[in-house]
Motif scaffolding. Structure first.
Motif, short mmCIF file in Angstrom:
data_model
loop_
_atom_site.label_atom_id
_atom_site.label_comp_id
_atom_site.label_asym_id
_atom_site.label_seq_id
_atom_site.Cartn_x
_atom_site.Cartn_y
_atom_site.Cartn_z
N SER A 246 0.91 -1.54 0.00
CA SER A 246 -0.13 -0.29 -0.09
C SER A 246 0.81 1.62 0.11
CB SER A 246 -0.72 0.01 1.17
OG SER A 246 0.10 0.33 2.40
N GLY A 247 0.39 2.86 -0.08
CA GLY A 247 0.80 3.53 -0.02
C GLY A 247 1.66 3.93 0.84
N TRP A 248 1.02 3.95 2.00
CA TRP A 248 1.48 3.32 3.58
C TRP A 248 2.81 2.47 3.87
CZ3 TRP A 248 0.19 7.79 5.61
CH2 TRP A 248 -1.39 8.32 4.96
N ASP A 249 2.93 1.00 2.52
CA ASP A 249 3.76 0.08 3.03
C ASP A 249 5.01 1.11 2.26
OD1 ASP A 249 2.39 -1.34 4.81
OD2 ASP A 249 1.83 -2.57 2.11
N VAL A 250 5.13 1.81 1.23
CA VAL A 250 6.11 2.33 0.67
C VAL A 250 6.93 3.52 1.45
CG1 VAL A 250 6.10 4.09 -1.01
CG2 VAL A 250 5.20 1.74 -1.93
N LEU A 251 5.33 4.12 2.32
CA LEU A 251 6.51 5.57 2.97
C LEU A 251 7.02 4.86 3.92
CD1 LEU A 251 3.15 7.76 3.11
CD2 LEU A 251 5.45 8.01 1.16
N GLU A 252 7.00 3.87 4.75
CA GLU A 252 7.23 2.75 5.52
C GLU A 252 8.54 2.40 5.00
OE1 GLU A 252 6.39 2.90 8.69
OE2 GLU A 252 7.90 1.80 9.63
N ALA A 253 8.46 1.68 4.18
CA ALA A 253 9.86 1.24 3.30
C ALA A 253 11.20 2.26 2.84
CB ALA A 253 9.96 0.33 2.06
N LEU A 254 10.71 4.29 2.49
CA LEU A 254 11.74 4.66 2.16
C LEU A 254 12.04 5.48 3.45
CD1 LEU A 254 9.05 6.33 -0.65
CD2 LEU A 254 11.68 4.92 -0.69
N LYS A 255 11.49 5.48 4.86
CA LYS A 255 12.16 5.29 6.14
C LYS A 255 13.81 6.01 6.13
CE LYS A 255 8.88 6.51 10.49
NZ LYS A 255 8.34 5.49 11.24
N PRO A 256 14.17 5.03 5.98
CA PRO A 256 16.20 4.79 6.18
C PRO A 256 16.59 5.88 5.41
CG PRO A 256 14.66 2.89 6.20
CD PRO A 256 13.72 3.82 5.72
N GLN A 257 15.74 6.36 4.78
CA GLN A 257 16.30 7.76 3.29
C GLN A 257 15.62 9.21 3.42
OE1 GLN A 257 15.40 4.71 -0.42
NE2 GLN A 257 15.80 6.98 -0.54
N GLN A 258 14.58 8.73 4.51
CA GLN A 258 13.56 9.89 5.14
C GLN A 258 14.19 11.70 4.62
OE1 GLN A 258 11.19 9.40 8.22
NE2 GLN A 258 11.06 11.65 8.94
N GLU A 259 15.41 11.55 5.74
CA GLU A 259 16.11 12.77 5.42
C GLU A 259 16.77 13.76 3.99
OE1 GLU A 259 15.82 15.33 7.91
OE2 GLU A 259 15.24 13.41 8.20
N GLU A 260 17.10 12.82 3.19
CA GLU A 260 17.48 12.52 1.72
C GLU A 260 16.49 13.18 1.01
OE1 GLU A 260 18.68 8.67 0.00
OE2 GLU A 260 19.46 10.43 -1.57
N LEU A 261 15.43 12.22 1.14
CA LEU A 261 14.30 12.41 0.52
C LEU A 261 13.77 13.81 1.20
CD1 LEU A 261 12.30 8.95 0.14
CD2 LEU A 261 13.16 9.92 -1.38
N LYS A 262 13.47 14.05 1.98
CA LYS A 262 12.41 15.57 2.26
C LYS A 262 13.32 16.50 1.76
CE LYS A 262 11.59 16.16 6.84
NZ LYS A 262 11.31 15.75 8.46
N GLN A 263 15.01 16.14 1.57
CA GLN A 263 15.58 17.78 1.10
C GLN A 263 14.89 17.54 -0.70
OE1 GLN A 263 18.49 19.59 1.72
NE2 GLN A 263 17.90 18.45 4.25
N ARG A 264 15.12 16.64 -1.37
CA ARG A 264 14.26 16.52 -2.26
C ARG A 264 13.32 16.63 -3.12
NH1 ARG A 264 17.58 17.43 -7.88
NH2 ARG A 264 15.91 16.46 -8.90
N CYS A 265 12.08 15.82 -2.59
CA CYS A 265 11.19 15.56 -2.73
C CYS A 265 9.98 16.00 -2.13
CB CYS A 265 11.11 13.68 -3.00
SG CYS A 265 11.80 13.51 -3.88
N SER A 266 8.92 16.16 -3.19
CA SER A 266 7.59 16.74 -2.07
C SER A 266 6.28 15.26 -2.51
CB SER A 266 6.99 17.70 -2.77
OG SER A 266 7.70 18.88 -2.46
N ILE A 267 6.49 14.50 -1.50
CA ILE A 267 5.64 13.72 -1.37
C ILE A 267 4.42 13.68 -1.31
CG2 ILE A 267 5.38 11.13 -0.83
CD1 ILE A 267 8.20 10.94 -0.11
N TYR A 268 3.07 13.97 -2.40
CA TYR A 268 1.81 13.74 -2.41
C TYR A 268 0.72 12.46 -2.14
CZ TYR A 268 2.48 18.92 -2.79
OH TYR A 268 3.26 20.29 -2.85
N ILE A 269 0.12 12.18 -0.66
CA ILE A 269 -0.60 11.56 -0.98
C ILE A 269 -1.79 11.76 -2.23
CG2 ILE A 269 -2.68 9.62 0.05
CD1 ILE A 269 0.17 9.64 2.19
N LEU A 270 -1.93 10.63 -3.73
CA LEU A 270 -2.45 11.29 -4.19
C LEU A 270 -4.09 10.04 -4.17
CD1 LEU A 270 -4.22 12.75 -6.18
CD2 LEU A 270 -2.81 11.35 -8.23
N THR A 271 -5.61 9.97 -3.84
CA THR A 271 -5.89 8.71 -3.54
C THR A 271 -7.44 9.25 -3.59
OG1 THR A 271 -7.04 7.38 -1.05
CG2 THR A 271 -6.02 9.65 -0.97
#
Lengths: 357, 128
Positions: free
Chosen positions: B64-89
């Motif tokens: 699920s989308g939540w699972d994807v976010l959970e799996a991305l947690k380890p690279q959270q800081e890097e992602l926050k610098q670079r990406c805006s994540i929007y949930i589209l549901t």
């Protein structure tokens, strides 16, 4: 006129109530010692009156329930009528739900003792709990349905918006229109599914089981699926005693096997020709255990967990599925007092085990 | 506005693709129908290859989308610098909105369908 006569009459009336009411009635002194107990109480704790009188009531209560009784007794001694609910055993009895009232008895303004009346509300409490669970299920059902209506509907809204900006007759217009059509059909399907599910729930008390020959039903399903099975080169192996019968509703049984076999066909592996084996044995308890084993793609059981039979849960990404079939199968099996279990391994296949009466 | 869309629904993908085309952003969108593939891409991508925007569906089988976010947690800081994540549901559940608010990776939850206005809002936010 003798002043003692009306008192004696009222004594008889109250004694009769005390002796015959199904509620447990005790009279305790402020130290919590039982001074009187009615037959209903004696029957529940399975003791004679002599074994009870002069004992602290806490002797008959589980450790866990003693604090609340002590606390409420204290409140009653302070002059308050108190009422509370508790789940506890009395003596050696099985634990039950009790609605307890403690009423102080005053003499010359001073509390000299406390009456306790305990009413068994176990059945009422259980019904309330059932209704609570049922309500939660219905709410969950409504939520799931609304979500599954919303998905194609949101698509349709977006597509119509898009359509109004596309040039009529252009390839984009046509493609958008086709998607719109698909989503409206999907919307229709969700409503039809909901209707099916509600109808089944409605009729579950009407499903009169009869003795149904198992092999006959399976043959019928296989016959109806023969073309599809042929087309994919699938084979079947049936090992069922032709005299074996199950206590079931014919239509439910058909639906169960139709759904399970359709799933086996839909989720077959492209690595090997489909093979489905159906076998039935009678277990020690006189129940029929039917296994349906396929060599299809299977699924990751650890990931799917308990969700496999849930409504609108899907476990395959590349293949279409609405997540309704197995929900219906489970509903049908359980309506007939049976059980269903699944065992699956990714890339190996899936086995469903039905236990029927 | 480099964007990746993760949605298992072909209609959802078609709609967003066409909207991006019509908004003059045809080369900005990469789509994944399988969340596992999107996840593998995001986990392996060097920082400079990460998209500016991720549009993430919630209700997907297996992951699920939540699972994807959970799996991305380890690279959270890097992602926050670079990406805006929007949930589209398509979900309207308040529980999902609340959960999105609590997730530090998620900028906002958008209700389907996506439209020009929402794309413009995302762009405006990116420029800030």
């Amino acid at each position: 006129m003798d002043a003692g006569a009306p008192i004696a009459a009222s004594e008889v009336r109250f004694r009769s109530l005390f002796e015959n009411t199904p509620e447990l009635v005790l009279y305790q002194n402020p130290a919590g010692i039982i001074l009187d107990a009615n037959p209903a109480f004696l029957a529940v704790v399975e003791k004679s009156k002599e074994q009870v009188i002069g004992k602290p009531y806490s002797d008959f209560l589980p450790l866990r329930a003693q604090p609340i009784f002590t606390q409420k007794l204290r409140e009653a001694i302070a002059g308050k009528t108190v009422r509370f609910e508790v789940f506890a055993s009395q003596g050696q009895s099985a634990p039950r739900h009790w609605d307890v009232v403690k009423i102080p008895l005053r003499q010359e303004g001073e509390v000299v003792g406390v009456h306790m009346v305990a009413r068994d509300i176990t059945e009422k409490t259980q019904h309330q709990e059932e209704i609570f669970v049922q309500n939660q299920n219905l709410q969950q059902f409504a939520y799931i349905v609304s979500h599954n209506l919303r998905a194609p509907l949101a698509n349709a809204v977006g597509l119509v918006e898009l359509l109004s900006t596309e040039e009529q007759g252009s390839p984009f217009f046509e493609e958008t229109r086709q998607y719109l059509q698909q989503n409206l059909q999907q919307l229709d399907l969700v409503l039809r599914d909901m209707n099916t599910i509600l109808t089944i729930r409605d009729q579950q008390h009407l499903a009169v089981p009869e003795s149904v020959p198992l092999q006959e039903i399976i043959s019928q399903v296989l016959q109806d699926l023969a073309d599809v099975l042929d087309q994919c080169g699938g084979t079947t192996q049936i090992e069922i005693d032709q005299h074996m019968r199950v206590q079931a509703n014919r239509a439910y049984l058909y639906s169960i096997f139709f759904n399970l076999l359709t799933n086996a066909i839909k989720y077959r592996s492209d690595q090997r020709p489909l093979h489905i084996a159906i076998a039935a044995i009678r277990d020690g308890g006189g129940r029929q255990v039917v296994t349906i084993t396929d060599n299809g793609v299977g699924f990751d059981q650890e990931q799917a967990g308990a969700d496999i039979f849930k409504l609108y849960k899907r476990f395959h990404t590349k293949l279409s599925g609405r997540g309704v079939g197995l929900y219906l199968v489970k509903t049908h099996v359980e309506n007939m007092g049976g059980q269903i279990e699944v065992h699956s391994q990714l890339g190996e296949g899936t086995r469903f085990t039905l236990t029927l009466r | 506005m480099q964007t990746i869309l993760i949605d298992d629904d072909p209609t959802g993908v078609f709609l967003v693709k066409r909207l991006f085309q019509r908004a003059g952003l045809p080369d900005c969108l990469t789509t994944f129908l399988l969340p596992a593939e999107a996840l593998a891409f995001l986990q392996q991508a060097p920082t400079e290859a990460l998209p500016e925007v991720i549009l993430l569906d919630l209700n997907m089988p297996l992951l699920s989308g939540w699972d994807v976010l959970e799996a991305l947690k380890p690279q959270q800081e890097e992602l926050k610098q670079r990406c805006s994540i929007y949930i589209l549901t398509s979900s309207l559940a308040p529980a999902d909105v609340a959960r999105a608010k609590d997730n530090p990776l998620v900028v906002a939850l958008l209700h389907k369908p996506l439209d020009y206005q929402k794309i413009q809002d995302i762009q405006a936010r990116l420029r800030q």
